[in-house]
Design an enzyme around this catalytic site. Structure first.
Site, PDB file in Angstrom:
ATOM      1  N   LYS A 192       0.882  -1.181   0.000  1.00 51.45           N
ATOM      2  CA  LYS A 192       0.000   0.000   0.000  1.00 51.45           C
ATOM      3  C   LYS A 192       0.910   1.219   0.000  1.00 51.45           C
ATOM      4  O   LYS A 192       1.416   1.642   1.029  1.00 51.45           O
ATOM      5  CB  LYS A 192      -0.883  -0.024   1.256  1.00 51.45           C
ATOM      6  CG  LYS A 192      -2.232   0.660   1.090  1.00 51.45           C
ATOM      7  CD  LYS A 192      -2.174   2.115   0.669  1.00 51.45           C
ATOM      8  CE  LYS A 192      -2.014   3.045   1.838  1.00 51.45           C
ATOM      9  NZ  LYS A 192      -1.825   4.465   1.421  1.00 51.45           N
ATOM     10  N   GLU A 268       9.209   1.609  11.236  1.00 50.88           N
ATOM     11  CA  GLU A 268      10.202   2.686  11.091  1.00 50.88           C
ATOM     12  C   GLU A 268       9.413   3.983  11.180  1.00 50.88           C
ATOM     13  O   GLU A 268       8.662   4.314  10.263  1.00 50.88           O
ATOM     14  CB  GLU A 268      10.895   2.600   9.722  1.00 50.88           C
ATOM     15  CG  GLU A 268      11.512   1.252   9.377  1.00 50.88           C
ATOM     16  CD  GLU A 268      12.750   0.923  10.174  1.00 50.88           C
ATOM     17  OE1 GLU A 268      13.194   1.768  10.976  1.00 50.88           O
ATOM     18  OE2 GLU A 268      13.265  -0.193  10.010  1.00 50.88           O
ATOM     19  N   CYS A 302      13.390  11.232   7.494  1.00 51.04           N
ATOM     20  CA  CYS A 302      13.295  10.832   8.900  1.00 51.04           C
ATOM     21  C   CYS A 302      14.637  11.003   9.610  1.00 51.04           C
ATOM     22  O   CYS A 302      14.692  11.284  10.795  1.00 51.04           O
ATOM     23  CB  CYS A 302      12.829   9.392   8.997  1.00 51.04           C
ATOM     24  SG  CYS A 302      13.878   8.261   8.065  1.00 51.04           S
ATOM     25  N   GLU A 403       8.450  16.490  15.387  1.00 51.57           N
ATOM     26  CA  GLU A 403       8.959  16.288  14.028  1.00 51.57           C
ATOM     27  C   GLU A 403       8.212  17.232  13.082  1.00 51.57           C
ATOM     28  O   GLU A 403       7.002  17.088  12.882  1.00 51.57           O
ATOM     29  CB  GLU A 403       8.745  14.836  13.587  1.00 51.57           C
ATOM     30  CG  GLU A 403       9.362  14.579  12.226  1.00 51.57           C
ATOM     31  CD  GLU A 403       9.119  13.154  11.729  1.00 51.57           C
ATOM     32  OE1 GLU A 403       7.982  12.672  11.807  1.00 51.57           O
ATOM     33  OE2 GLU A 403      10.086  12.539  11.241  1.00 51.57           O
TER      34      GLU A 403
HETATM   35  P1  NAD Z   1       1.942   8.539   7.404  1.00 53.39           P
HETATM   36  O1  NAD Z   1       2.032   7.776   8.665  1.00 53.39           O
HETATM   37  O2  NAD Z   1       0.932   9.623   7.307  1.00 53.39           O
HETATM   38  O3  NAD Z   1       1.602   7.562   6.172  1.00 53.39           O
HETATM   39  C1  NAD Z   1       2.450   6.483   5.820  1.00 53.39           C
HETATM   40  C2  NAD Z   1       1.618   5.425   5.149  1.00 53.39           C
HETATM   41  O4  NAD Z   1       0.680   4.901   6.081  1.00 53.39           O
HETATM   42  C3  NAD Z   1       0.805   5.913   3.949  1.00 53.39           C
HETATM   43  O5  NAD Z   1       0.814   4.921   2.958  1.00 53.39           O
HETATM   44  C4  NAD Z   1      -0.587   6.060   4.549  1.00 53.39           C
HETATM   45  O6  NAD Z   1      -1.631   5.952   3.605  1.00 53.39           O
HETATM   46  C5  NAD Z   1      -0.615   4.909   5.520  1.00 53.39           C
HETATM   47  N1  NAD Z   1      -1.570   5.044   6.623  1.00 53.39           N
HETATM   48  C6  NAD Z   1      -1.986   6.180   7.223  1.00 53.39           C
HETATM   49  N2  NAD Z   1      -2.869   5.881   8.202  1.00 53.39           N
HETATM   50  C7  NAD Z   1      -3.005   4.533   8.213  1.00 53.39           C
HETATM   51  C8  NAD Z   1      -3.772   3.617   9.005  1.00 53.39           C
HETATM   52  N3  NAD Z   1      -4.577   4.023   9.978  1.00 53.39           N
HETATM   53  N4  NAD Z   1      -3.664   2.305   8.747  1.00 53.39           N
HETATM   54  C9  NAD Z   1      -2.829   1.859   7.783  1.00 53.39           C
HETATM   55  N5  NAD Z   1      -2.105   2.675   6.981  1.00 53.39           N
HETATM   56  C10 NAD Z   1      -2.174   3.998   7.223  1.00 53.39           C
HETATM   57  O7  NAD Z   1       3.404   9.067   7.095  1.00 53.39           O
HETATM   58  P2  NAD Z   1       3.870  10.005   5.885  1.00 53.39           P
HETATM   59  O8  NAD Z   1       3.372  11.386   6.165  1.00 53.39           O
HETATM   60  O9  NAD Z   1       3.530   9.356   4.595  1.00 53.39           O
HETATM   61  O10 NAD Z   1       5.457   9.940   6.022  1.00 53.39           O
HETATM   62  C11 NAD Z   1       6.196  10.788   6.824  1.00 53.39           C
HETATM   63  C12 NAD Z   1       6.580  10.103   8.123  1.00 53.39           C
HETATM   64  O11 NAD Z   1       7.326   8.918   7.832  1.00 53.39           O
HETATM   65  C13 NAD Z   1       7.486  10.929   9.005  1.00 53.39           C
HETATM   66  O12 NAD Z   1       7.061  10.824  10.336  1.00 53.39           O
HETATM   67  C14 NAD Z   1       8.857  10.285   8.841  1.00 53.39           C
HETATM   68  O13 NAD Z   1       9.751  10.458   9.897  1.00 53.39           O
HETATM   69  C15 NAD Z   1       8.461   8.864   8.689  1.00 53.39           C
HETATM   70  N6  NAD Z   1       9.550   8.118   8.052  1.00 53.39           N
HETATM   71  C16 NAD Z   1      10.295   7.289   8.837  1.00 53.39           C
HETATM   72  C17 NAD Z   1      11.368   6.597   8.288  1.00 53.39           C
HETATM   73  C18 NAD Z   1      12.209   5.682   9.134  1.00 53.39           C
HETATM   74  O14 NAD Z   1      12.962   4.907   8.560  1.00 53.39           O
HETATM   75  N7  NAD Z   1      12.120   5.728  10.449  1.00 53.39           N
HETATM   76  C19 NAD Z   1      11.673   6.752   6.931  1.00 53.39           C
HETATM   77  C20 NAD Z   1      10.891   7.623   6.162  1.00 53.39           C
HETATM   78  C21 NAD Z   1       9.823   8.296   6.745  1.00 53.39           C
END
Ligand code: NAD
Length: 500
Positions: A192, A268, A302, A403
């Site tokens: 997804k 992550e 991140c 963040e």
């Molecule tokens: P997000 O959590 O909003 O979304 C990530 C994914 O999760 C998307 O595909 C979204 O559709 C899905 N999602 C959202 N709600 C959901 C739910 N209730 N159930 C299942 N899936 C759901 O994150 P984002 O805004 O896309 O990405 C940014 C974040 O990702 C930042 O916090 C960043 O730090 C983190 N990030 C972490 C790493 C790491 O390795 N630690 C790497 C890259 C990004």
């Protein structure tokens, strides 16, 4: 294809504009059952790139069943490891062969500089496939000899159907980081991708189809998270594991949803990385890297160094040099080769970042940036934000604790090593920190005291792919990378033999 097209023709996409990005289920590109779509917008221009099939729980149902059928048929899972590794190498080669188209798609979806997609994201996605092919080939299993007539073996088996949920900041890079180890261990996958960045996942599905990966082994269901295809995937009882990269708050929601079916999870999550510059650091190198760490990918990484701690004795020397470098970052059209910062991902995200900047103006002192770039006219509909620097903020300010995931850098002075350690650790996150000092003993002391999953001593963003990757505290659960990812996407079975 033309790489450096002008902004006015930036609606040109490797997937033709107007074409709907479909779901990829059971080896075929299909419409969602409900027939709904959503718009995919280029954040740098506001132009419509394409419509995207809006998958819902019924589509997840189809994808999970296709994945389960393929897994049970053994068309992939029962191939010898050597054959699966060979296929992974082939997938990596095919990604490299389509590097230009994939890079363009990534930049149009995200607004990030094309030079970064071309030289960073896409080669790394190919490398992930190549790397996990090698890592899996080296994976060993165990045999415990009890006595001459009794031996116990521990062998690794795939989990079955696994769900991968990925964010928008490094779309193909992070998706491939999960897909490659899940695949090589013999699982069937439902991916997804983030709703903001659907295109490269669709192009990857084309690559899987061309590479003749058996139907059902790799499925892509676009759509939204909460109450959408993302949530349905996390609740599905036939999905044995969820590997998720995204926000900490989403991770908490997923953990609850996955609990009912006792899924294995790997998270992550968010970060609030620190760069720490001591007075004995190689200052030119430290400053240049600190600026890159804060603003690369528009600060939407991140692992960004999103807080800069500088020892007070060198603050007067460091500050003007940081500001000079920040002022020289070319911000603008992501398609121009000299651009180093492009557009933020969306209007919502831009507004979130601006709220932090407004708060920073009230609580601290703005030293650079803080405004949206709307000139020349070609930039007016994008979300181009100047790299922004603050000083005189309390370490307890939301700008230093939360963040932001944007190009905003608070600089904080410290006096002693103990104070630096306290400041670095004083957030809910524990993903990364970069320490700059030429005193190896000091570096060693900090490496013991900082609570983060990855620490860089006199460098940033370097990582051998064999090392475990993940966060402490609110930054994650579990580790991926190298054999740790291979372990996550498999489980041990112990078989005890008694010979006659
Ligand atoms: P997000 O959590 O909003 O979304 C990530 C994914 O999760 C998307 O595909 C979204 O559709 C899905 N999602 C959202 N709600 C959901 C739910 N209730 N159930 C299942 N899936 C759901 O994150 P984002 O805004 O896309 O990405 C940014 C974040 O990702 C930042 O916090 C960043 O730090 C983190 N990030 C972490 C790493 C790491 O390795 N630690 C790497 C890259 C990004």
């Amino acid at each position: 294809m033309t790489l450096f097209v002008s902004q006015s023709s930036a609606s040109v996409s490797p997937v033709s504009t107007g074409e709907t990005l479909k779901l990829y289920i059971d080896g075929a590109f299909v419409d969602p059952l409900a027939g709904e779509t959503f718009a995919n917008i280029n954040p740098a221009t506001g132009a419509l790139l394409n419509q995207v099939a809006r998958g819902e729980s019924a589509d997840i149902e189809l994808a999970v069943h296709a994945a389960k059928r393929s897994f049970e048929a053994g068309s992939w899972a029962k191939l010898p490891m050597k054959a699966r590794c060979q296929k992974l190498r082939d997938l990596g080669d095919r990604i490299l062969a389509r590097r230009d188209a994939l890079a363009m798609a990534e930049t149009l979806d995200t607004g990030k500089p094309l030079s970064e997609s071309l030289n960073g994201d896409i080669p790394r996605a190919a490398q992930n496939f190549h790397f996990f092919a090698e890592a899996a080939a080296q994976l060993s299993e165990e045999c415990f000899t009890v006595d001459r007539m009794e031996r116990h073996f521990s062998v690794r088996e795939p989990l079955g159907v696994v769900g991968l949920i990925t964010p928008w900041n490094l779309p193909l890079y992070l998706a491939s980081w999960k897909i490659a180890p899940a695949l090589v261990m013999g699982n069937s996958i439902v991916l997804k991708p983030a709703e903001w960045t659907p295109t490269t996942a669709t192009l990857l599905a084309e690559i899987f189809q061309e590479a003749e990966i058996p139907p059902g082994v790799f499925n892509v269901v676009h759509g939204f998270g909460t109450a959408g295809s993302g949530e349905a995937l996390t609740r599905h009882p036939e999905v044995k594991a969820i590997s998720f990269t995204g926000e900490t708050v989403t991770g908490k929601t997923i953990m609850k949803a996955a609990a009912d079916s006792l899924k294995k999870i790997s998270f992550e999550l968010g970060g609030k990385g620190a760069t720490v510059i001591f007075e004995d650091a190689d200052l030119p190198n430290a400053i240049e890297t600190a600026v890159k760490a804060a603003f690369r990918n528009q600060g939407q990484i991140c692992l960004a160094g999103s807080r800069l701690f500088v020892q007070r004795s060198v603050l007067a020397e460091v500050l003007p040099q940081v500001l000079k470098q920040v002022a020289s970052i070319p911000v603008g059209d992501p398609l121009q080769p000299e651009t180093r910062m492009g557009s933020l991902i969306s209007a919502e995200h831009y507004e979130k970042v601006m709220r932090y900047i407004e708060l920073g103006r009230q609580e601290g002192q703005l030293l650079a940036g803080g405004t949206r770039l709307t000139q020349p006219d070609a930039l007016a509909k994008g979300y181009f934000l100047e790299p922004t620097v603050f000083i005189n903020l309390s370490p307890q300010s939301a700008l230093c604790q939360e963040e932001i995931f944007g190009p905003v850098l608070p600089i904080i002075a410290f006096d002693t090593e103990e104070e630096a350690i306290h400041l670095v650790n004083d957030t809910p996150y524990g993903l990364s920190a970069s320490v700059w000092s030429q005193d190896v003993n000091r570096c060693h002391r900090l490496s013991q005291e900082i609570r983060a999953g990855i620490l860089w001593m006199n460098c940033w963003f370097a990582r051998d792919l064999r090392t475990p990757f993940g966060g402490m505290k609110a930054s994650g659960m579990g580790r991926e990378g190298g054999r740790y990812a291979l372990e996550f996407f498999s489980e041990f079975k112990t078989v005890c033999y008694r010979y006659q």
